[in-house]
Design a protein around this motif. Structure first.
Motif, PDB file in Angstrom:
ATOM      1  N   ILE A  11       0.854  -1.184   0.000  1.00 33.43           N
ATOM      2  CA  ILE A  11       0.000   0.000   0.000  1.00 33.43           C
ATOM      3  C   ILE A  11       0.891   1.236   0.000  1.00 33.43           C
ATOM      4  O   ILE A  11       1.750   1.389   0.871  1.00 33.43           O
ATOM      5  CB  ILE A  11      -0.947   0.003   1.216  1.00 33.43           C
ATOM      6  N   PHE A  12       0.676   2.111  -0.972  1.00 35.14           N
ATOM      7  CA  PHE A  12       1.501   3.293  -1.166  1.00 35.14           C
ATOM      8  C   PHE A  12       0.743   4.561  -0.787  1.00 35.14           C
ATOM      9  O   PHE A  12      -0.404   4.762  -1.204  1.00 35.14           O
ATOM     10  CB  PHE A  12       1.906   3.433  -2.640  1.00 35.14           C
ATOM     11  N   ARG A 138      -0.727  -7.493  -4.890  1.00 33.91           N
ATOM     12  CA  ARG A 138      -1.848  -6.558  -4.938  1.00 33.91           C
ATOM     13  C   ARG A 138      -1.344  -5.204  -4.452  1.00 33.91           C
ATOM     14  O   ARG A 138      -0.618  -5.128  -3.453  1.00 33.91           O
ATOM     15  CB  ARG A 138      -2.988  -7.058  -4.054  1.00 33.91           C
ATOM     16  N   VAL A 139      -1.741  -4.153  -5.141  1.00 32.98           N
ATOM     17  CA  VAL A 139      -1.190  -2.829  -4.856  1.00 32.98           C
ATOM     18  C   VAL A 139      -2.326  -1.811  -4.765  1.00 32.98           C
ATOM     19  O   VAL A 139      -3.200  -1.754  -5.625  1.00 32.98           O
ATOM     20  CB  VAL A 139      -0.180  -2.394  -5.941  1.00 32.98           C
ATOM     21  N   ALA A 140      -2.283  -1.005  -3.708  1.00 35.27           N
ATOM     22  CA  ALA A 140      -3.282   0.046  -3.526  1.00 35.27           C
ATOM     23  C   ALA A 140      -2.602   1.361  -3.194  1.00 35.27           C
ATOM     24  O   ALA A 140      -1.483   1.387  -2.678  1.00 35.27           O
ATOM     25  CB  ALA A 140      -4.260  -0.321  -2.410  1.00 35.27           C
ATOM     26  N   ALA A 141      -3.290   2.444  -3.501  1.00 34.61           N
ATOM     27  CA  ALA A 141      -2.923   3.772  -3.004  1.00 34.61           C
ATOM     28  C   ALA A 141      -3.822   4.077  -1.816  1.00 34.61           C
ATOM     29  O   ALA A 141      -5.015   3.770  -1.833  1.00 34.61           O
ATOM     30  CB  ALA A 141      -3.110   4.824  -4.081  1.00 34.61           C
ATOM     31  N   LEU A 142      -3.238   4.659  -0.777  1.00 37.63           N
ATOM     32  CA  LEU A 142      -4.003   5.100   0.394  1.00 37.63           C
ATOM     33  C   LEU A 142      -3.579   6.530   0.672  1.00 37.63           C
ATOM     34  O   LEU A 142      -2.477   6.778   1.169  1.00 37.63           O
ATOM     35  CB  LEU A 142      -3.726   4.201   1.594  1.00 37.63           C
ATOM     36  N   THR A 143      -4.451   7.475   0.345  1.00 37.16           N
ATOM     37  CA  THR A 143      -4.029   8.873   0.353  1.00 37.16           C
ATOM     38  C   THR A 143      -5.022   9.785   1.067  1.00 37.16           C
ATOM     39  O   THR A 143      -6.239   9.635   0.922  1.00 37.16           O
ATOM     40  CB  THR A 143      -3.820   9.368  -1.097  1.00 37.16           C
ATOM     41  N   HIS A 165      -6.497  -0.634  -6.314  1.00 39.02           N
ATOM     42  CA  HIS A 165      -7.485   0.223  -5.659  1.00 39.02           C
ATOM     43  C   HIS A 165      -6.837   1.562  -5.339  1.00 39.02           C
ATOM     44  O   HIS A 165      -5.678   1.610  -4.920  1.00 39.02           O
ATOM     45  CB  HIS A 165      -8.006  -0.408  -4.363  1.00 39.02           C
ATOM     46  N   PHE A 166      -7.588   2.642  -5.527  1.00 40.12           N
ATOM     47  CA  PHE A 166      -7.133   3.993  -5.196  1.00 40.12           C
ATOM     48  C   PHE A 166      -8.057   4.508  -4.096  1.00 40.12           C
ATOM     49  O   PHE A 166      -9.201   4.875  -4.355  1.00 40.12           O
ATOM     50  CB  PHE A 166      -7.196   4.892  -6.432  1.00 40.12           C
ATOM     51  N   VAL A 167      -7.565   4.499  -2.855  1.00 42.17           N
ATOM     52  CA  VAL A 167      -8.407   4.766  -1.689  1.00 42.17           C
ATOM     53  C   VAL A 167      -8.139   6.178  -1.194  1.00 42.17           C
ATOM     54  O   VAL A 167      -7.019   6.508  -0.786  1.00 42.17           O
ATOM     55  CB  VAL A 167      -8.126   3.742  -0.569  1.00 42.17           C
ATOM     56  N   GLU A 168      -9.181   7.017  -1.206  1.00 36.69           N
ATOM     57  CA  GLU A 168      -9.039   8.441  -0.909  1.00 36.69           C
ATOM     58  C   GLU A 168      -9.795   8.815   0.362  1.00 36.69           C
ATOM     59  O   GLU A 168     -10.949   8.430   0.559  1.00 36.69           O
ATOM     60  CB  GLU A 168      -9.556   9.267  -2.080  1.00 36.69           C
ATOM     61  N   SER A 169      -9.135   9.601   1.209  1.00 30.74           N
ATOM     62  CA  SER A 169      -9.744  10.011   2.477  1.00 30.74           C
ATOM     63  C   SER A 169     -11.056  10.745   2.274  1.00 30.74           C
ATOM     64  O   SER A 169     -12.009  10.556   3.040  1.00 30.74           O
ATOM     65  CB  SER A 169      -8.766  10.883   3.268  1.00 30.74           C
ATOM     66  N   SER A 170     -11.114  11.574   1.249  1.00 32.00           N
ATOM     67  CA  SER A 170     -12.305  12.389   1.029  1.00 32.00           C
ATOM     68  C   SER A 170     -13.497  11.545   0.586  1.00 32.00           C
ATOM     69  O   SER A 170     -14.644  11.964   0.749  1.00 32.00           O
ATOM     70  CB  SER A 170     -12.015  13.475  -0.012  1.00 32.00           C
ATOM     71  N   ASP A 171     -13.258  10.364   0.022  1.00 31.44           N
ATOM     72  CA  ASP A 171     -14.347   9.453  -0.342  1.00 31.44           C
ATOM     73  C   ASP A 171     -14.787   8.607   0.851  1.00 31.44           C
ATOM     74  O   ASP A 171     -15.979   8.361   1.046  1.00 31.44           O
ATOM     75  CB  ASP A 171     -13.906   8.511  -1.467  1.00 31.44           C
TER      76      ASP A 171
END
Length: 212
Positions: A11-12, A138-143, A165-171
């Motif tokens: 997770i990046f 498996r690779v995701a963004a956590l931002t 997966h691109f996981v965004e705090s605002s979502d």
């Protein structure tokens, strides 16, 4: 977050890892305004989770609301100076430093420069992510980022096919270092925290991940 278990996912963080850090723009703006190093970072974080920046990252404020509140917070010299002197004391630095009686920080200009910095990818990391996915990880963004951001959508063409997966705090309505945010990403990837490596440029975010 990683233990002796077999690693299945990575997770990046985005800013400062996959792209250049917005803190570079903050440091440049501090020098331009004649402010001491880390003055704006201290002002940004002095209210904890109730600060305008943190609320914006959780999707609780519109861009206009955020800029108005954030600009007021950044120019509250009395509160910022108290927070900065506490910062100096914690780091055993000179608390007698002369601090500004008044500041004229333009929140919209500063935010725009920060976001412009994050439009510049770190090619080596982008190449690494692609290699990890080719190798079966498996690779995701956590931002921590912003939904209502007129300076440009962070999820642009660079990220379209880069992550599973691109996981965004605002979502999600959560932000690092909230452990629920990390666990949400793990659930999307169908992995346990112990099967995951987490990369970030902020120490408290790494420490929170390590405790899972």
């Amino acid at each position: 977050m990683a233990a002796s278990n077999r690693i299945r996912a990575v997770i990046f963080d985005i800013g400062g890892v996959v792209v250049r850090s917005p803190f570079i723009a903050i440091s440049a703006y501090e020098r331009e305004q004649g402010l001491p190093a880390n003055y704006i970072n201290v002002a940004l974080s002095k209210l904890g989770d109730s600060g305008a920046f943190q609320r914006y990252e959780r999707g609780e404020l519109s861009y206009t609301e955020f800029i108005d509140l954030w600009t007021a917070e950044l120019n509250d010299a009395d509160a910022n100076n108290r927070a900065y002197r506490a910062y100096l004391k914690r780091r055993d630095l000179d608390v007698r430093m002369v601090l500004p009686a008044k500041t004229q920080i333009n929140g919209a200009v500063l935010f725009g420069r920060m976001m412009q910095m994050t439009r510049q990818p770190n090619k080596a990391v982008v190449d690494l992510i692609r290699e990890l996915r080719r190798s079966g990880y498996r690779v995701a963004a956590l931002t921590n980022n912003f939904k209502d951001d007129p300076t440009g959508d962070m999820r642009d063409s660079l990220f379209d096919d880069l992550f599973d997966h691109f996981v965004e705090s605002s979502d999600v309505g959560l932000r690092k270092p909230d452990p629920r945010f990390y666990l949400h990403a793990c659930n999307l990837l169908d992995v346990r925290p112990a099967e995951t490596v987490f990369l970030d440029d902020i120490g408290k975010n790494l420490r929170a991940a390590d405790r899972l």
